[in-house]
Design an enzyme around this catalytic site. Structure first.
Site, mmCIF file in Angstrom:
data_model
loop_
_atom_site.group_PDB
_atom_site.id
_atom_site.type_symbol
_atom_site.label_atom_id
_atom_site.label_comp_id
_atom_site.label_asym_id
_atom_site.label_seq_id
_atom_site.Cartn_x
_atom_site.Cartn_y
_atom_site.Cartn_z
ATOM 1 N N GLN A 168 -23.358 17.489 32.230
ATOM 2 C CA GLN A 168 -24.628 17.734 31.554
ATOM 3 C C GLN A 168 -24.659 19.117 30.913
ATOM 4 O O GLN A 168 -25.237 19.285 29.837
ATOM 5 C CB GLN A 168 -25.784 17.515 32.522
ATOM 6 C CG GLN A 168 -25.906 16.033 32.869
ATOM 7 C CD GLN A 168 -26.933 15.753 33.919
ATOM 8 O OE1 GLN A 168 -28.078 16.146 33.776
ATOM 9 N NE2 GLN A 168 -26.534 15.069 34.959
ATOM 10 N N TRP B 186 -26.404 9.211 43.799
ATOM 11 C CA TRP B 186 -27.109 9.998 44.809
ATOM 12 C C TRP B 186 -28.604 9.665 44.839
ATOM 13 O O TRP B 186 -29.402 10.375 45.453
ATOM 14 C CB TRP B 186 -26.920 11.497 44.550
ATOM 15 C CG TRP B 186 -25.490 11.848 44.345
ATOM 16 C CD1 TRP B 186 -24.903 12.253 43.182
ATOM 17 C CD2 TRP B 186 -24.439 11.800 45.311
ATOM 18 N NE1 TRP B 186 -23.554 12.454 43.363
ATOM 19 C CE2 TRP B 186 -23.241 12.180 44.671
ATOM 20 C CE3 TRP B 186 -24.383 11.461 46.669
ATOM 21 C CZ2 TRP B 186 -22.013 12.230 45.324
ATOM 22 C CZ3 TRP B 186 -23.160 11.522 47.313
ATOM 23 C CH2 TRP B 186 -22.011 11.904 46.643
ATOM 24 N N MET C 259 -23.208 11.009 37.213
ATOM 25 C CA MET C 259 -23.226 10.246 38.459
ATOM 26 C C MET C 259 -24.451 10.443 39.353
ATOM 27 O O MET C 259 -24.424 10.060 40.521
ATOM 28 C CB MET C 259 -21.947 10.506 39.241
ATOM 29 C CG MET C 259 -21.643 11.932 39.530
ATOM 30 S SD MET C 259 -20.131 12.174 40.520
ATOM 31 C CE MET C 259 -19.023 10.911 40.015
ATOM 32 N N GLU C 260 -25.526 10.975 38.813
ATOM 33 C CA GLU C 260 -26.719 11.203 39.632
ATOM 34 C C GLU C 260 -27.234 9.916 40.290
ATOM 35 O O GLU C 260 -27.786 9.961 41.384
ATOM 36 C CB GLU C 260 -27.828 11.864 38.806
ATOM 37 C CG GLU C 260 -27.647 13.344 38.607
ATOM 38 C CD GLU C 260 -26.531 13.726 37.629
ATOM 39 O OE1 GLU C 260 -26.208 14.909 37.569
ATOM 40 O OE2 GLU C 260 -25.981 12.837 36.941
ATOM 41 N N SER C 261 -27.052 8.754 39.630
ATOM 42 C CA SER C 261 -27.543 7.500 40.212
ATOM 43 C C SER C 261 -26.846 7.186 41.532
ATOM 44 O O SER C 261 -27.409 6.523 42.397
ATOM 45 C CB SER C 261 -27.356 6.336 39.235
ATOM 46 O OG SER C 261 -25.982 6.065 39.028
#
Length: 153
Positions: free
Chosen positions: A8, A31, A27-29
């Site tokens: 980001q 977490w 890859m935040e999804s």
């Protein structure tokens, strides 16, 4: 490798270079989170909405080759640092006023309506025409060795 917040941050750059085997992911999804750090702004300028949703909802890891194909990176090359330096040298050869105004033009009009784009383009162009740096740039095209003035406009 460029994952999560690191990617980001990279998305905020004017240009991004990577190797074919580079791995990238928002890859935040994974977490239980959503992309932040401005991803809702930067992604919409780089990829289609369906691609942004797929990348952020799945957290899928993609290669540098795919990242270039979808527009996430500017160019996928064997030596990204060498390529970035080459492009930086090319930009440094140009009028600093022209480069700054070009960035301002696209940053301020990318999602604006056509009238606003054309007005901004005209306003910026009128500020450049006849300045020392514009004259120096033109002279350089004919072999003159004129220095650019790097002060403020």
């Amino acid at each position: 490798m460029c994952f999560g917040g690191g990617l980001q941050i990279a998305l905020g750059a004017d240009m991004r270079y990577c190797t074919p085997d580079c791995k990238l992911s928002i890859m935040e999804s994974r977490w239980g989170l959503i992309p932040d750090m401005g991803a809702s702004v930067t992604l919409r300028e780089l990829v289609r909405i369906d691609v942004a949703k797929e990348l952020t909802m799945t957290g899928r890891i993609i290669s540098g080759v795919e990242a270039e194909k979808i527009g996430l990176v500017t160019r996928c090359v064997e030596d990204p640092m060498e390529e970035a330096l080459k492009v930086a040298e090319e930009i440094a050869e140009r009028s600093p006023d022209s480069v700054a105004s070009t960035k301002e033009l696209f940053q301020s009009t990318w999602v604006a309506d056509e009238d606003a784009c054309l007005r901004k383009e005209t306003d910026l162009q009128m500020k450049l025409i006849g300045t020392w740096n514009q004259i120096a740039a033109s002279g350089r095209q004919f072999g003159a060795k004129l220095p650019y003035y790097h002060g403020r406009k």
